[in-house]
Design an enzyme around this catalytic site. Structure first.
Site, mmCIF file in Angstrom:
data_model
loop_
_atom_site.group_PDB
_atom_site.id
_atom_site.type_symbol
_atom_site.label_atom_id
_atom_site.label_comp_id
_atom_site.label_asym_id
_atom_site.label_seq_id
_atom_site.Cartn_x
_atom_site.Cartn_y
_atom_site.Cartn_z
ATOM 1 N N GLY A 1 -5.614 -12.242 -8.724
ATOM 2 C CA GLY A 1 -4.757 -11.787 -9.807
ATOM 3 C C GLY A 1 -3.308 -11.735 -9.378
ATOM 4 O O GLY A 1 -2.768 -12.703 -8.844
ATOM 5 N N ASP A 2 -2.686 -10.582 -9.583
ATOM 6 C CA ASP A 2 -1.286 -10.414 -9.187
ATOM 7 C C ASP A 2 -1.169 -9.511 -7.966
ATOM 8 O O ASP A 2 -0.132 -8.883 -7.750
ATOM 9 C CB ASP A 2 -0.479 -9.835 -10.349
ATOM 10 C CG ASP A 2 -0.984 -8.458 -10.774
ATOM 11 O OD1 ASP A 2 -2.205 -8.233 -10.707
ATOM 12 O OD2 ASP A 2 -0.170 -7.610 -11.180
#
Length: 273
Positions: free
Chosen positions: A86-87
Site C-alpha cells: 500500500g502506502d
C-alpha cells in the site's frame, strides 16, 4: 530475474516485505555483534486513500514511485528502504552509532529530512498534488527485542504521529520524543534569536609574555528572554549541524569587526587584534 521479482516491489523497484522480513534479523544480529545502534523509520502517506478515490489508482501509483525516488535520495547506500505494501514504507538505518544520544540525533535528522522531502509538492502527470507523511521511529540498542516487536513499535509510533495531526515524526520512546522536541524548539528559538539580535560578544584579553594586552578573543553568548543564558555547548553544535551557523557566523564577524573599529579610534587600543 525470478529471485529479483520475488524480493522487490514491481511498482517502485524497492525491496518488498518478504525481503525486509529476512533482512531485518540479519541487521539486528550485526548490530548486537558490533555494539551499534539500529533504527527503523515506519512511513505512512497521509490521506493516500483519498487520492486513489478522487484521482484514481494510476495517479496514486505515480505518487508511490515518486515517494520511492525521494526516499532513495534521503538515505545512504548502506541503508535499506522497503515498501511493505500500500502506502507503507520502512527505512532501516544501520550502523548509526555506538552512543545512544548520537544515534538519537542522527535518526531525528534523517527523519526530519524525509519528512521535509516527502512534504514537497508533487507533479503527478497533469495533476499537481500535496502529500505529507507520518513517520514513526524506533531505535534498537542490542537488547532482546525481536523483529516483530521492533516493527510493531515503529508502527505504534507512526500512529502517534497520525494522532498528533499528521505530517509529523514521533519516537516510540517518550523520553526520546521529548528530547527531539526540545532540540527542535531550541533550533527554532535559535533561528528567531538571530533575527532578534539576542546574541552578544564578550571579549577575553590576550596578552603577550610581558603582560601587555595585544588583542581579544571573542566569545559568543546568547541571552534568551524568559530564561537563563543559554550555554554555548547547547547552541553552537546545533548551529553547526544546520544552516543557521551561516547567518550566526556572519553576525559574529560583523560584530567583532565593528568592535575592532571602535577600539581603533581609542588611544592605546588601535593596535589590538
Amino acid at each position: 530475474l525470478i529471485r529479483y521479482m520475488a524480493n522487490h516491489d514491481p511498482l517502485t523497484n524497492l525491496p518488498n516485505r518478504n525481503y525486509f522480513r529476512r533482512r531485518l534479523p540479519q541487521a539486528i544480529s550485526l548490530a548486537k555483534r558490533h555494539g551499534r545502534i539500529l533504527c527503523l523509520l515506519f512511513i505512512d502517506l497521509d490521506r493516500f486513500k483519498e487520492l486513489n478515490d478522487t484521482l484514481g489508482h494510476a495517479v496514486g501509483d505515480l505518487l508511490l514511485r515518486e515517494v520511492a525516488r525521494r526516499l532513495r535520495s534521503a538515505v545512504r547506500d548502506v541503508d535499506t528502504i522497503a515498501r511493505l505494501g500500500g502506502d507503507e514504507f520502512v527505512v532501516m538505518l544501520e550502523d548509526l552509532s555506538a552512543e545512544a544520544a548520537d544515534a538519537e540525533v542522527r535518526a531525528a535528522d534523517v527523519g526530519t529530512k524525509i519528512l521535509n522531502l516527502l512534504g514537497q509538492p508533487y507533479q503527478l502527470g497533469e495533476h499537481g498534488y500535496d502529500s505529507t507523511p507520518s513517520i514513526g521511529v524506533v531505535l534498537f540498542f542490542g537488547n532482546a527485542t525481536g523483529t516483530d516487536v521492533l516493527l510493531s513499535r515503529a508502527d505504534m509510533a507512526m500512529y502517534r504521529a497520525k494522532q498528533s495531526g499528521r505530517n509529523a515524526l514521533r519516537f516510540f520512546d517518550p523520553t526520546m520524543q521529548a528530547s527531539v522536541e526540545a532540540r527542535s524548539a531550541l533550533k527554532e528559538d535559535l533561528r528567531q534569536g538571530i533575527g532578534r539580535n539576542e546574541f552578544s560578544l564578550h571579549y577575553q584579553p590576550q596578552v603577550d609574555p610581558g603582560g601587555r594586552v595585544v588583542g581579544a578573543e571573542a566569545l559568543l553568548r546568547w541571552s534568551k528572554p524568559g530564561r537563563d543564558q543559554v550555554q554555548p555547548q547547547e547552541f553552537i553544535a546545533l548551529a553547526e549541524e544546520s544552516a543557521l551557523i551561516l547567518p550566526l557566523g556572519q553576525w559574529v564577524l560583523e560584530a567583532a569587526c565593528g568592535q575592532l573599529g571602535a577600539w581603533s579610534r581609542q588611544p592605546g587600543w588601535s593596535g589590538l587584534t
